[in-house]
Enzyme design. Structure first.
Site, PDB file in Angstrom:
ATOM      1  N   HIS A 100      -0.397   9.263  -3.959  1.00  0.00           N
ATOM      2  CA  HIS A 100      -1.507   9.488  -4.895  1.00  0.00           C
ATOM      3  C   HIS A 100      -2.650  10.285  -4.261  1.00  0.00           C
ATOM      4  CE1 HIS A 100      -3.311   5.696  -3.140  1.00  0.00           C
ATOM      5  NE2 HIS A 100      -4.422   6.382  -3.337  1.00  0.00           N
ATOM      6  N   ASP A 131       4.751   5.288  -3.706  1.00  0.00           N
ATOM      7  CA  ASP A 131       3.452   5.837  -3.310  1.00  0.00           C
ATOM      8  C   ASP A 131       3.443   6.283  -1.850  1.00  0.00           C
ATOM      9  OD1 ASP A 131       0.879   6.694  -3.898  1.00  0.00           O
ATOM     10  OD2 ASP A 131      -0.045   4.813  -3.296  1.00  0.00           O
ATOM     11  N   GLY A 206     -10.636   5.993  -0.022  1.00  0.00           N
ATOM     12  CA  GLY A 206     -10.592   6.784   1.203  1.00  0.00           C
ATOM     13  C   GLY A 206      -9.725   6.156   2.274  1.00  0.00           C
ATOM     14  N   ASN A 207      -9.480   4.828   2.162  1.00  0.00           N
ATOM     15  CA  ASN A 207      -8.552   4.158   3.084  1.00  0.00           C
ATOM     16  C   ASN A 207      -7.100   4.466   2.746  1.00  0.00           C
ATOM     17  OD1 ASN A 207     -10.932   1.820   3.440  1.00  0.00           O
ATOM     18  ND2 ASN A 207      -9.588   2.081   5.218  1.00  0.00           N
ATOM     19  N   SER A 208      -6.847   4.963   1.547  1.00  0.00           N
ATOM     20  CA  SER A 208      -5.477   5.193   1.092  1.00  0.00           C
ATOM     21  C   SER A 208      -4.693   6.040   2.083  1.00  0.00           C
ATOM     22  CB  SER A 208      -5.473   5.890  -0.268  1.00  0.00           C
ATOM     23  OG  SER A 208      -5.978   5.048  -1.270  1.00  0.00           O
ATOM     24  N   GLY A 270      20.569   2.052 -15.170  1.00  0.00           N
ATOM     25  CA  GLY A 270      20.235   2.567 -16.494  1.00  0.00           C
ATOM     26  C   GLY A 270      19.963   1.470 -17.499  1.00  0.00           C
TER      27      GLY A 270
END
Length: 465
Positions: A100, A131, A206-208, A270
């Protein structure tokens, strides 16, 4: 929350010191000031441990800035950029961060601890479902790296140290504990595969992408998200809620595939499913659906996977994703109160379910209804019917109404020849397709899960409108 974490740490240390002092007093009832000195030494040891971890780890932590605009002379406004963190995990310049932070960016800039900036950072691959993203910077020297812990051995209650750049406060170090494991705190459409480590170490915007470390300075996870009581987005400088990190064992599996193939290959049933008291309920099918082809029906309750009991949707989703494409799996289902066994061949997750953008419309997609990519080195480890000796292109996506699907060319098919012209790479495929599109039919020599032995030849009729 930062104050709360500090207070919790102080209380824990005080209790530990009290027990330590009492036990020592019983063994050595000497001068009481000796206990005080020992307590200070203990606190200094813990303090020095945190200082050492920060000093050793900071050089491998990087700042990440992603922009949707091309580099230009006029500086971009902060609102035009995404700020995050990453860390170097291979000496030749490979960096881990969050999807992200960088997905969709036209320019990614990496800042090293020594002040150097790399404005032409290469985006190796992203996996929106977990992510995770992998970056690469071009360097001549070997870079400092962070080593990985075994995140399966992480214990609730152990120390956790986060390093990152919250609100552009570079190299912020915060401490806390591991608050929980196996968390899935967000709707499944947010991040499809959730197995978070929860921490109360203070993290924020900002830690991401930054590392969550253990007391040995090893990475146990990638800080990815926070959740507040009101579920509001982490966009303001206020106390955060619970923090969540992606376990590094899962990250390693994903990053290995991203480096080799630029994407993650996952097994696929599926089905759309939900929890049920007896197992996992099949609510409906996607198209295509290997489960439906294997005999499953809407309303079936899946209770076993290869003899293994299945009750939790989150764990079952991981189990299927890690299965090899083409693997024959035995399921036990309950249908109308009766237990039935079904043999299902695991398929390949379609690109549209991976969270990745579809490729631009090419002649292959417009005329045949398929997108393809070159065969990668990792494919033989994810497809039962492929080997290291195979050459060709892999079918990535199939349009349900396209002419190729009806001819028997599902996702995951290896195309080795087009109209008798051998295919080794994308250039071969594009050239062969260009020569064939003026005809009414194309023959494909293919290899897939439904091929009995070796390869087979199928004929595809082309829509020439």
């Amino acid at each position: 929350m930062k104050n709360r974490c500090f207070f919790s740490l102080v209380v824990a240390l005080a209790l530990f010191f009290l027990l330590f002092a009492c036990s020592k007093a019983q063994l050595h009832p000497a001068d009481p000031t000796d206990n005080t000195a020992s307590g200070v030494q203990l606190l200094e040891s813990i303090e020095n441990a945190f200082v050492s971890i920060a000093k050793r780890s900071n050089p491998a932590v990087v700042g990440v800035t992603a922009s949707n605009e091309e580099r230009q002379a006029i500086p971009l406004r902060r609102s035009d950029q995404r700020e995050g963190t990453g860390f170097i995990f291979r000496k030749d310049g490979y960096i881990l961060t969050n999807n992200h932070v960088v997905n969709g960016a036209r320019q990614v800039t990496v800042r090293l601890f020594d002040g150097r900036e790399f404005k032409d950072t290469q985006l190796i691959g992203v996996d929106p479902n977990t992510d995770v993203a992998v970056l690469k910077i071009d360097v001549q020297e070997e870079l400092p790296v962070l080593s990985f812990a075994d995140s399966d051995k992480v214990r609730v209650g152990q120390f956790a140290i986060a390093i990152g750049n919250p609100f552009q406060l570079n190299y912020t170090v915060t401490t806390g504990i591991v608050s929980g494991k196996g968390r899935s705190p967000f709707p499944t459409f947010t991040m499809h595969y959730q197995d978070f480590i929860q921490t109360d170490a203070w993290i924020n915007r900002g830690n991401s992408g930054g590392p969550l470390l253990n007391i040995h300075g090893e990475v146990v996870g990638i800080n990815s998200a926070i959740r507040r009581a009101d579920d509001s987005p982490a966009t303001a400088a206020v106390r955060a809620g619970a923090g969540f990190a992606i376990p590094i064992n899962l990250v390693k599996k994903v990053s290995d595939q991203l480096i080799v193939n630029g994407q993650v290959i996952r097994g696929w049933l599926g089905i759309f499913m939900s929890s049920h008291p007896d197992g996992i309920r099949v609510n409906r099918f996607s198209a295509p659906s290997p489960a439906r082809q294997g005999g499953m029906e809407v309303g079936d309750i899946i209770v076993e996977y290869n003899g293994q009991e299945t009750r939790e949707v989150r764990k079952f989703r991981f189990l299927i994703a890690e299965s090899m494409v083409g693997e024959e799996v035995m399921f036990t289902v309950i249908r109308n109160g009766v237990r039935k066994k079904l043999s299902v061949t695991i398929g390949r997750m379609p690109r549209r379910f991976t969270g990745l953008e579809m490729e631009p419309e090419s002649p292959s997609w417009k005329k045949l209804g398929i997108t393809v990519r070159e065969l990668g080195a990792y494919d033989s480890e994810r497809y039962t019917y492929l080997s290291l000796e195979d050459e060709g292109v892999i079918v990535e996506e199939v349009r349900p109404d396209g002419p190729v699907l009806s001819a028997g060319v599902p996702i995951g098919t290896l195309i080795v020849a087009v109209n008798d012209q051998r295919i080794k790479n994308m250039a071969d495929y594009e050239k062969a397709l260009e020569n064939a599109l003026d005809k009414s039919e194309i023959t494909f020599e293919i290899k897939n899960v439904y091929t009995e032995e070796g390869t087979e030849v199928v004929t595809v009729k082309i829509d020439r409108e």
